[in-house]
Design an enzyme around this catalytic site. Structure first.
Site, PDB file in Angstrom:
ATOM      1  N   ASP A  77       0.853  -1.182   0.000  1.00 43.86           N
ATOM      2  CA  ASP A  77       0.000   0.000   0.000  1.00 43.86           C
ATOM      3  C   ASP A  77       0.884   1.225   0.000  1.00 43.86           C
ATOM      4  OD1 ASP A  77       0.048   1.224   2.974  1.00 43.86           O
ATOM      5  OD2 ASP A  77      -0.062  -0.957   3.159  1.00 43.86           O
ATOM      6  N   ASP A 132      -9.452   2.840   6.390  1.00 43.38           N
ATOM      7  CA  ASP A 132      -8.292   2.831   7.289  1.00 43.38           C
ATOM      8  C   ASP A 132      -8.716   3.513   8.582  1.00 43.38           C
ATOM      9  OD1 ASP A 132      -5.900   3.252   8.615  1.00 43.38           O
ATOM     10  OD2 ASP A 132      -4.855   4.115   6.903  1.00 43.38           O
ATOM     11  N   GLU A 149      -7.811   3.735  12.584  1.00 44.28           N
ATOM     12  CA  GLU A 149      -6.663   3.392  13.427  1.00 44.28           C
ATOM     13  C   GLU A 149      -6.287   4.548  14.334  1.00 44.28           C
ATOM     14  OE1 GLU A 149      -2.827   3.994  11.655  1.00 44.28           O
ATOM     15  OE2 GLU A 149      -3.701   3.828   9.634  1.00 44.28           O
TER      16      GLU A 149
END
Length: 242
Positions: A38, A127, A129
């Protein structure tokens, strides 16, 4: 999924990170895996031929963050990985205290986060986090965080017909969602752990689909594995046959 959160992940397992970086084979060598990566704007223009030659076969590309940022290198990264033959997708860095989940899903889709049934486009990834700008859980309670994630996933599914992949760490998930188990029946798990194994998964996750195992190579950006052979990754990209 960028340089901002490396300190938090590295602090969890510095020694394990070094081991993973030194491995010449697969950290999950007992199983069939496919290697990929990524990248974000931090990597700039990527030499995709070099990545392919090194063995990368898929890529997730950062498209957006919150409702205020788009990756200036997205076109080169997203189209370049596709043109070299990779299966690729895009991801959104969530800012749960910076707008609703549905609004951020819409922003993501409007700026590269869509999906097409061409056999080379993965479902978009959320994403979610450690907060690089402040409180770990963005000031949200565990129940509010679960509601925010649900709003994002539902809107993305409504708009694209796909359930987004969820990128996270088990530590963050336990801390900020209370180890909520209700999303894994639909959303693939992309687990981040810089070690020789993915480790303990969030509650209810039957397995990992993607594993981010290194931020120090062998590929540009972060290095990942898909938990299966390349033909199974194409099934995910196609949402069945295509």
């Amino acid at each position: 999924m960028s340089q901002r959160r490396l300190g938090a992940l590295a602090a969890l397992s510095v020694a394990a990170t070094l081991v993973a970086a030194l491995l010449t084979g697969s950290p999950a060598s007992a199983a069939t895996v496919t290697y990929g990566q990524d990248v974000s704007g931090y990597q700039g223009n990527v030499n995709w031929q070099a990545q392919w030659n090194a063995g990368s076969r898929f890529a997730y590309i950062k498209a957006t963050e919150g409702t205020y940022y788009t990756n200036p290198y997205f076109a080169q990264q997203y189209n370049g990985s596709y043109n070299i033959g990779m299966i690729r997708g895009s991801y959104h860095f969530a800012i749960p205290n910076g707008g609703g989940g549905a609004a951020q899903a819409d922003y993501f889709i409007a700026h590269g986060g869509g999906w097409s049934k061409d056999g080379k486009t993965l479902p978009g990834a959320l994403d979610i986090e450690y907060n690089p700008y402040g409180a770990t859980c963005y000031g949200l309670s565990q129940s509010s965080m679960v509601s925010w994630i649900r709003a994002f996933l539902n809107q993305y599914h409504t708009r694209t017909g796909r359930w987004a992949t969820i990128y996270t760490t088990t530590d963050w998930w336990v801390t900020c969602t209370g180890n909520y188990s209700g999303f894994w029946a639909n959303s693939p798990l992309w687990i981040a752990r810089y070690s020789s194994a993915p480790g303990t998964l969030p509650a209810g996750a039957p397995t990992w689909s993607f594993w981010q195992y290194s931020s120090s190579g062998p590929f540009a950006g972060d290095s990942n594995q898909w938990n299966g052979a390349l033909d199974r990754l194409k099934v995910l990209a196609c949402n069945g046959a295509c």
